[in-house]
Motif scaffolding. Structure first.
Motif, PDB file in Angstrom:
ATOM      1  N   VAL A  15       0.811  -1.220   0.000  1.00 15.51           N
ATOM      2  CA  VAL A  15       0.000   0.000   0.000  1.00 15.51           C
ATOM      3  C   VAL A  15       0.844   1.269   0.000  1.00 15.51           C
ATOM      4  O   VAL A  15       2.006   1.268   0.380  1.00 15.51           O
ATOM      5  N   THR A  18      -2.292   6.225   1.074  1.00 13.64           N
ATOM      6  CA  THR A  18      -3.759   6.228   1.113  1.00 13.64           C
ATOM      7  C   THR A  18      -4.320   4.902   1.618  1.00 13.64           C
ATOM      8  O   THR A  18      -5.535   4.725   1.649  1.00 13.64           O
ATOM      9  N   ARG A  20      -4.166   2.155   0.096  1.00 12.62           N
ATOM     10  CA  ARG A  20      -4.628   1.397  -1.070  1.00 12.62           C
ATOM     11  C   ARG A  20      -3.415   0.811  -1.769  1.00 12.62           C
ATOM     12  O   ARG A  20      -2.308   1.345  -1.676  1.00 12.62           O
ATOM     13  N   CYS A  21      -3.638  -0.284  -2.469  1.00  9.72           N
ATOM     14  CA  CYS A  21      -2.551  -0.941  -3.189  1.00  9.72           C
ATOM     15  C   CYS A  21      -1.941   0.039  -4.197  1.00  9.72           C
ATOM     16  O   CYS A  21      -2.669   0.697  -4.945  1.00  9.72           O
ATOM     17  N   TYR A  66     -10.097   1.329  -9.938  1.00  6.84           N
ATOM     18  CA  TYR A  66      -9.757   1.793  -8.594  1.00  6.84           C
ATOM     19  C   TYR A  66      -8.675   0.873  -8.047  1.00  6.84           C
ATOM     20  O   TYR A  66      -8.381  -0.181  -8.620  1.00  6.84           O
ATOM     21  N   PRO A  68      -7.430  -1.461  -4.823  1.00 10.27           N
ATOM     22  CA  PRO A  68      -8.010  -2.121  -3.649  1.00 10.27           C
ATOM     23  C   PRO A  68      -7.379  -1.651  -2.339  1.00 10.27           C
ATOM     24  O   PRO A  68      -6.217  -1.251  -2.305  1.00 10.27           O
ATOM     25  N   GLU A  69      -8.160  -1.714  -1.274  1.00 12.39           N
ATOM     26  CA  GLU A  69      -7.717  -1.281   0.045  1.00 12.39           C
ATOM     27  C   GLU A  69      -6.839  -2.321   0.721  1.00 12.39           C
ATOM     28  O   GLU A  69      -6.905  -3.509   0.400  1.00 12.39           O
ATOM     29  N   GLU A  70      -6.079  -1.860   1.687  1.00 16.16           N
ATOM     30  CA  GLU A  70      -5.223  -2.741   2.487  1.00 16.16           C
ATOM     31  C   GLU A  70      -6.063  -3.851   3.112  1.00 16.16           C
ATOM     32  O   GLU A  70      -7.182  -3.620   3.574  1.00 16.16           O
TER      33      GLU A  70
END
Length: 129
Positions: A15, A18, A20-21, A66, A68-70
């Motif tokens: 990440v 933010t 995010r990846c 988009y 992806p989130e952690e």
């Protein structure tokens, strides 16, 4: 050729600020899947090394809706869509845990002879396997 499936979890090392990846981590995971799939199918760098051959990435394009989130998980599908004497085209689809495709990628690869630094005719390699 059938699609191969790889499942990934976005770890803290993937990440950015933010949470995010990062794009570079997505690229790394895409390339990891390409190498692992080639290995599983018998034409990875380990199989080519005996002939002093290797893969060279000539181009890659990635489109992301988009990041992806952690700690989220996603599936990465990959397959070879085309190959000829001098190049191979590999495609990718990235799908989140809810089943939504959030990314697509395409890469083009060439096989070279490390001794001569010249391309290898992939048709002759396909006949050998």
């Amino acid at each position: 050729m059938e699609k191969s499936l790889f499942e990934y979890k976005v770890e803290p090392r993937h990440v950015d600020f933010t949470n995010r990846c990062s794009v570079s981590s997505i690229c790394d995971l895409v390339l990891h899947a390409a190498g692992e799939d080639a290995h599983r199918r018998g034409f990875g760098i380990d199989a080519l090394a005996g002939n002093n051959y290797g893969w060279v990435l000539s181009r890659m394009a990635i489109e992301l809706d988009y990041l992806p989130e952690e700690y989220s998980t996603f599936k990465l599908y990959t397959w070879i869509s085309d190959y000829n004497r001098l190049s191979s085209t590999r495609n990718f689809e990235l799908v989140d845990a809810q089943g939504r495709m959030f990314g697509r990628a395409v890469s083009q690869w060439c096989m070279i002879d490390y001794s001569t630094r010249m391309p290898v005719d992939m048709n002759t390699m396909a006949k050998a396997h």
